[in-house]
Design a protein around this motif. Structure first.
Motif, PDB file in Angstrom:
ATOM      1  N   LYS A 130      11.858 -38.760  27.899  1.00 15.88           N
ATOM      2  CA  LYS A 130      11.915 -39.828  26.772  1.00 15.88           C
ATOM      3  C   LYS A 130      12.441 -41.305  26.927  1.00 15.88           C
ATOM      4  N   ASP A 138       1.987 -44.875  28.850  1.00 14.77           N
ATOM      5  CA  ASP A 138       1.997 -44.069  27.766  1.00 14.77           C
ATOM      6  C   ASP A 138       1.101 -43.032  27.849  1.00 14.77           C
ATOM      7  N   PHE A 140       0.606 -39.209  25.253  1.00 15.05           N
ATOM      8  CA  PHE A 140       1.026 -38.517  24.098  1.00 15.05           C
ATOM      9  C   PHE A 140       0.912 -36.929  24.639  1.00 15.05           C
ATOM     10  N   ARG A 143      -1.147 -35.322  21.631  1.00 16.11           N
ATOM     11  CA  ARG A 143      -2.428 -36.150  21.065  1.00 16.11           C
ATOM     12  C   ARG A 143      -3.514 -36.305  22.253  1.00 16.11           C
ATOM     13  N   THR A 199      -1.208 -29.095  21.016  1.00 12.50           N
ATOM     14  CA  THR A 199      -2.032 -30.210  20.975  1.00 12.50           C
ATOM     15  C   THR A 199      -2.866 -30.245  20.215  1.00 12.50           C
ATOM     16  N   ASP A 245      -1.553 -47.452  28.235  1.00 15.23           N
ATOM     17  CA  ASP A 245      -1.796 -46.505  29.045  1.00 15.23           C
ATOM     18  C   ASP A 245      -2.161 -46.797  30.349  1.00 15.23           C
ATOM     19  N   THR A 261      -0.509 -49.684  17.148  1.00 16.83           N
ATOM     20  CA  THR A 261      -1.254 -49.112  18.103  1.00 16.83           C
ATOM     21  C   THR A 261      -2.826 -49.088  17.693  1.00 16.83           C
TER      22      THR A 261
END
Ligand SMILES: [Fe+2]
Length: 295
Positions: A130, A138, A140, A143, A199, A245, A261
């Motif tokens: 983190k 990036d 997630f 997600r 997820t 990303d 975002t």
């Protein structure tokens, strides 16, 4: 190396000289950072009180706006309603900016989450995974995005101090270095994570590689020290955008930021061949998302 393109345009709906839009698209989709020192968020005098850590509930990293409600914030109802209105105004400004600079993205600007970050960018005790003071792209864990892009708009609200980033080498150079360290996903793992609601939806191979690129970069302090990189100070008031990303980025210092975002399907890009999905599919030699999800 990550390109940093500074454009001298003003306001959230800037008028653009010929060629400016093309150069912004080329830099952004090429994995660069577009810095706009004169695109500034107007704060009312009474909103300046929000430049304080007191509005953070101390547990969440950020205060975020989810619909019309704030998460991760603390304070009286009237204060929080005003803070929510300020964050919502930024969301609208950021959407206007993206639609003006990148008209192809306009239909997607509402698919978004907005955050206010009143805490210092670095200094919290967190695990290496983190630790955003380490260079990373990036991704997630909960997600899966199956190739969908993460476009972010940031504004430094600090009236006197820059928000300082480090940026690293290009996505493709980073991926060529780190991909050999990543094992293929275990057969069946994606289905299990989805069934257990770890997820939201099924993790694609693309998600597997993106999460691992994030982790392999952050865990390797030798890589952090020796890869090609540059320090980029974002001036007080400045706004900047990037595909987070794709851009290797790390927080160095700063406090008080707004962030928007926007999730973009690959089909919305001007040139999908420059996206991480296309780059990773070229490097691994196979499709990494189920056929329909990537189109
Ligand atoms: Fe990040």
């Amino acid at each position: 190396m990550t390109e940093v393109l500074t454009l001298d345009i003003a306001g959230w709906r800037p008028s653009l000289a010929p060629g400016v839009q093309e150069s912004a698209v080329r830099a952004l989709e090429g994995g660069g950072v577009v810095v706009l020192p004169r695109v500034q968020f107007e704060m009312a005098e009474r909103e300046r009180r929000f430049l304080s850590q007191q509005w953070s509930d101390g547990r969440a990293k950020n205060v975020s706006l989810d619909g019309t409600r704030l998460k991760g914030a603390q304070g009286g109802d009237a204060d929080l309603a005003e803070l929510a209105a300020m964050v919502a105004r930024f969301a609208a400004d950021a959407a206007t900016l993206v639609a003006t600079l990148f008209p192809r993205y306009a239909p997607y600007v509402t698919r978004a989450r907005t955050s206010f970050r009143p805490q210092p960018a670095v200094g919290r005790q967190v695990s290496w995974r983190k630790d955003d003071s380490r260079l990373h792209v990036d991704a997630f864990p909960s997600r899966p995005n199956r190739g969908e892009r993460i476009l972010r708009v940031f504004t430094n609200l600090n009236p006197t101090e820059p928000r300082v980033w480090r940026v690293g080498e290009s996505f493709e150079t980073m991926a060529r270095t780190l991909l050999p360290r990543i094992k293929a996903p275990l057969p069946g793992a994606a289905a299990i994570l989805s069934a257990l609601h770890v997820t939201r939806g099924r993790r694609s191979e693309y998600d597997h590689y993106m999460l691992n690129l994030h982790d392999r970069a952050k865990e390797d302090m030798e890589y952090q020290r020796t890869c090609e990189q540059a320090v980029v100070p974002m001036p007080p008031g400045a706004t900047w955008l990037c595909f987070s990303d794709q851009v290797m980025h790390a927080a160095v210092s700063g406090q008080y930021m707004l962030e928007q975002t926007i999730h973009l399907p690959v089909a919305a890009l001007y040139d999908r061949e420059r996206a991480p999905l296309a780059i990773l599919e070229r490097l691994t030699g196979r499709p990494l998302v189920p056929a329909r999800a990537g189109s």
